[in-house]
Design a protein around this motif. Structure first.
Motif, PDB file in Angstrom:
ATOM      1  N   MET A 188      94.741-128.686  81.463  1.00 31.49           N
ATOM      2  CA  MET A 188      93.610-128.637  82.470  1.00 31.49           C
ATOM      3  C   MET A 188      92.336-128.835  81.674  1.00 31.49           C
ATOM      4  O   MET A 188      92.304-128.140  80.344  1.00 31.49           O
ATOM      5  CB  MET A 188      93.830-127.063  83.048  1.00 31.49           C
ATOM      6  CG  MET A 188      93.895-125.860  82.093  1.00 31.49           C
ATOM      7  SD  MET A 188      94.176-124.429  83.002  1.00 31.49           S
ATOM      8  CE  MET A 188      92.765-124.400  84.045  1.00 31.49           C
ATOM      9  N   GLN A 192      89.706-129.001  76.800  1.00 27.85           N
ATOM     10  CA  GLN A 192      90.993-129.478  77.227  1.00 27.85           C
ATOM     11  C   GLN A 192      92.038-128.439  76.669  1.00 27.85           C
ATOM     12  O   GLN A 192      92.218-128.460  75.805  1.00 27.85           O
ATOM     13  CB  GLN A 192      91.494-130.899  76.844  1.00 27.85           C
ATOM     14  CG  GLN A 192      92.525-131.391  77.478  1.00 27.85           C
ATOM     15  CD  GLN A 192      92.452-131.665  78.926  1.00 27.85           C
ATOM     16  OE1 GLN A 192      91.536-132.406  79.362  1.00 27.85           O
ATOM     17  NE2 GLN A 192      93.350-131.120  79.903  1.00 27.85           N
ATOM     18  N   GLU A 198      90.249-131.059  89.672  1.00 31.60           N
ATOM     19  CA  GLU A 198      90.772-132.550  89.397  1.00 31.60           C
ATOM     20  C   GLU A 198      90.895-132.998  90.593  1.00 31.60           C
ATOM     21  O   GLU A 198      90.803-132.481  91.730  1.00 31.60           O
ATOM     22  CB  GLU A 198      92.088-132.229  88.860  1.00 31.60           C
ATOM     23  CG  GLU A 198      92.368-131.228  87.840  1.00 31.60           C
ATOM     24  CD  GLU A 198      91.773-131.857  86.442  1.00 31.60           C
ATOM     25  OE1 GLU A 198      91.612-133.220  86.303  1.00 31.60           O
ATOM     26  OE2 GLU A 198      91.726-131.382  85.478  1.00 31.60           O
TER      27      GLU A 198
END
Length: 281
Positions: free
Chosen positions: A1, A83, A114
């Motif tokens: 994520m 990340q 996202e």
């Protein structure tokens, strides 16, 4: 994520106070750890809101307000893009961060949306496809294209020639015998064991790569390297140096785009266009 890690502003950051040398060094080491771990993708500090502007939207109206802005606790002084595998991992990394302010401060972690999060409002994937295309365009804007020249056993000779003729600088050189992985049996032509497997060199502002290859013959057909210099004197010198042992394909002449332009193929069969920049007289 992907998460944004937000450093909240304080009275000192809004006053424009710069971090101490000790804090800069500590944050530099912390950022180095983030990079090594593959966590950090971007990060910047922000100047105080006194140097910023705020645009307020109301229907079709837009109102611009100059900083500073009073709500210090709602302002940010810097950010990272990370990340991570999970929010828990992000929290653990934030715990390792030096206090970014000389007083008590806050760092906020916010996950990014996202494209999959919007699937219910994009049932046929049209918006997702458009966004994916934009991401690809952004990624390609940061890419580089470098010529890679294969010299069929004459790479070292070519590099020495370009050093002398054009002031080339070799930044990296590895021979086949120095490869961390063994060269597969039968790949190299006999006698190529100590030839150049890979080299990086620069001529002026341009970076190039080169190799001897594995022994197969190579040609440089269908393209030329364009060399632009600042003066006619330097153009004459570079052209003559490249032509030494090579072939003049077009003598240096005045053209509508350059006061001095010519084409030459050097003794390694690499084609060049040598010219003076058009705005230099």
């Amino acid at each position: 994520m992907k998460v944004m890690v937000i450093v909240k502003a304080t009275q000192s950051s809004e006053a424009g106070e710069l971090p101490s040398t000790e804090l800069l060094e500590a944050m530099g080491k912390y950022n180095e750890e983030l990079v090594k771990a593959g966590i950090m993708q971007a990060g910047e500090g922000l100047k105080p809101s006194s140097e910023g502007k705020r645009v307020t939207f109301s229907g079709k109206d837009r109102a611009v307000t100059d900083g500073p802005f009073a709500e210090t606790k709602e302002l940010i002084a810097g950010y990272w893009m990370w990340q991570v595998d999970s929010m828990e991992q992000a929290v653990e990394w934030v715990r390792k961060c030096p206090n970014p302010m000389p007083q008590e401060s806050d760092i906020e972690i916010r996950p990014l949306f996202e494209i999959e999060d919007f699937a219910q409002n994009d049932p046929d994937g049209t918006i997702a496809a458009h966004e994916d295309g934009l991401r690809q365009k952004l990624a390609m804007r940061s890419c580089t294209v470098q010529p890679y020249l294969f010299f069929s056993g004459r790479c070292e000779e070519a590099l020495d020639f370009y050093k002398e003729a054009l002031g080339a600088t070799v930044s990296y050189l590895m021979r086949f015998s120095e490869s961390p992985d063994p060269v597969p049996d039968g790949m190299l032509q006999p006698g190529f064991e100590n030839k150049i497997m890979h080299a990086s060199f620069s001529i002026g502002k341009m970076s190039l790569m080169a190799s001897d290859g594995c022994g197969e013959s190579t040609t440089f057909d269908g393209f030329r390297l364009a060399l632009s210099v600042s003066t006619e004197e330097e153009c004459n010198r570079a052209f003559a140096a490249l032509a030494d042992g090579g072939t003049i394909d077009m003598p240096l002449v005045k053209t509508f785009w350059s006061p001095r332009y010519g084409m030459v193929t050097d003794k390694f069969n690499v084609g060049w266009m040598v010219m003076v920049a058009a705005d230099v007289q």
